[in-house]
Design a protein around this motif. Structure first.
Motif, short mmCIF file in Angstrom:
data_model
loop_
_atom_site.label_atom_id
_atom_site.label_comp_id
_atom_site.label_asym_id
_atom_site.label_seq_id
_atom_site.Cartn_x
_atom_site.Cartn_y
_atom_site.Cartn_z
N THR A 67 107.45 70.82 15.61
CA THR A 67 107.98 71.52 14.44
C THR A 67 108.83 72.71 14.89
OG1 THR A 67 106.07 72.98 14.31
CG2 THR A 67 105.94 70.90 13.10
N ARG A 68 109.57 73.27 13.97
CA ARG A 68 110.38 74.44 14.30
C ARG A 68 109.53 75.63 14.76
NH1 ARG A 68 115.76 74.97 10.48
NH2 ARG A 68 116.36 72.77 10.55
N THR A 124 114.08 69.12 17.06
CA THR A 124 112.64 68.99 16.77
C THR A 124 112.23 67.53 16.61
OG1 THR A 124 113.12 69.38 14.41
CG2 THR A 124 112.43 71.27 15.74
N GLU A 125 113.11 66.71 16.04
CA GLU A 125 112.79 65.29 15.89
C GLU A 125 112.66 64.62 17.25
OE1 GLU A 125 114.57 61.20 13.84
OE2 GLU A 125 115.53 63.14 13.47
N ALA A 126 113.61 64.91 18.15
CA ALA A 126 113.57 64.30 19.48
C ALA A 126 112.39 64.82 20.29
CB ALA A 126 114.88 64.59 20.22
N GLY A 157 109.57 65.95 19.07
CA GLY A 157 108.31 65.63 18.44
C GLY A 157 107.49 66.85 18.08
N SER A 162 117.14 70.30 13.56
CA SER A 162 116.47 69.07 13.11
C SER A 162 116.58 67.98 14.17
CB SER A 162 117.08 68.59 11.79
OG SER A 162 116.86 69.53 10.75
N ASP A 163 117.77 67.85 14.77
CA ASP A 163 117.95 66.88 15.86
C ASP A 163 116.96 67.17 16.99
OD1 ASP A 163 120.12 65.65 14.58
OD2 ASP A 163 121.57 67.01 15.54
#
Length: 217
Positions: free
Chosen positions: A62-63, A56-58, A60, A53-54
């Motif tokens: 999706t998994r 993919t958020e950074a 930008g 999650s860290d």
């Protein structure tokens, strides 16, 4: 004339059926920018401390896009580590080419100091040292990869110190492997101190003192 290097763009959600993407083309992301973002996460939190999650958020993305472009988390880390070594450790090759052992050490310590006191947005400390210290049993393959990279770097430095011994840089009886281990202890100590909050001035003092007591010319 060499062809210009262009960034690679990969569609987001590239492995999701088109019927789920709606009208129009899927969004794209720059692989280089995403990898740089992943490096920042790993550098800040370490391998095990960085969740998907860290990342993919950074980055930008999706998994599914992460898996499609980079493989799993372990493969992403190796690519990020390759990027780190290309960009942040480029000074090592220049250092090894210095004409004397003192020149080698001065370039290595100065390069490390510049990295450790880099831009305010960058984490402090060496990614390889930080990750080696925090990898547990579940990340055995990552730890083994780091060990192999470190062993390769150490072998190159031992070979350079052996040449310095042969050139008469050191007092008689100096052992290339021992002097290399001493130098690596200084470099790793700088990284640990930087990661623990030492000021740039304190790190500069370590570098100055190390150069003052270095036994080679």
């Amino acid at each position: 004339m060499d062809k210009p290097v262009t960034a690679t763009y990969i569609p987001l959600d590239m492995n999701i059926p088109e019927r789920h993407l709606g009208k129009g083309r899927p969004r794209e992301f720059c692989v280089d920018q995403a990898l740089t973002a992943a490096l920042g996460v790993f550098w800040t939190k370490g391998y095990e401390g960085s969740s998907l999650s860290d990342l993919t958020e950074a980055m930008g993305i999706t998994r599914p896009s992460l898996y499609a472009a980079f493989g799993n988390k372990e493969e992403l880390f190796r690519k990020a580590l390759d990027l780190y070594e290309r960009e942040k450790l480029a000074y090592v090759s220049e250092a090894l080419a210095a004409p004397t052992s003192r020149g080698v050490v001065e370039r290595l310590l100065t390069g490390a100091l510049e990295n450790l006191g880099g831009s305010e947005c960058e984490p402090r400390g060496c990614l390889r040292v930080i990750t080696s210290m925090t990898c547990g049993a579940e990340a055995a393959s990552v730890r083994e990869d780091l060990h192999a990279r470190r062993a390769s770097s150490q072998a190159a430095l031992v070979a350079r110190m052996a040449k310095a011994v042969a050139d008469g840089d050191f007092p008689a009886g100096t052992d290339p492997e021992s002097i290399t281990n001493y130098l690596l202890a200084i470099l790793q100590g700088l990284s640990v101190q930087a990661n623990s909050g030492a000021s740039h001035e304190q790190l500069e003092d370590v570098v100055r003192t190390s150069l003052a007591v270095w036994p080679g010319r």
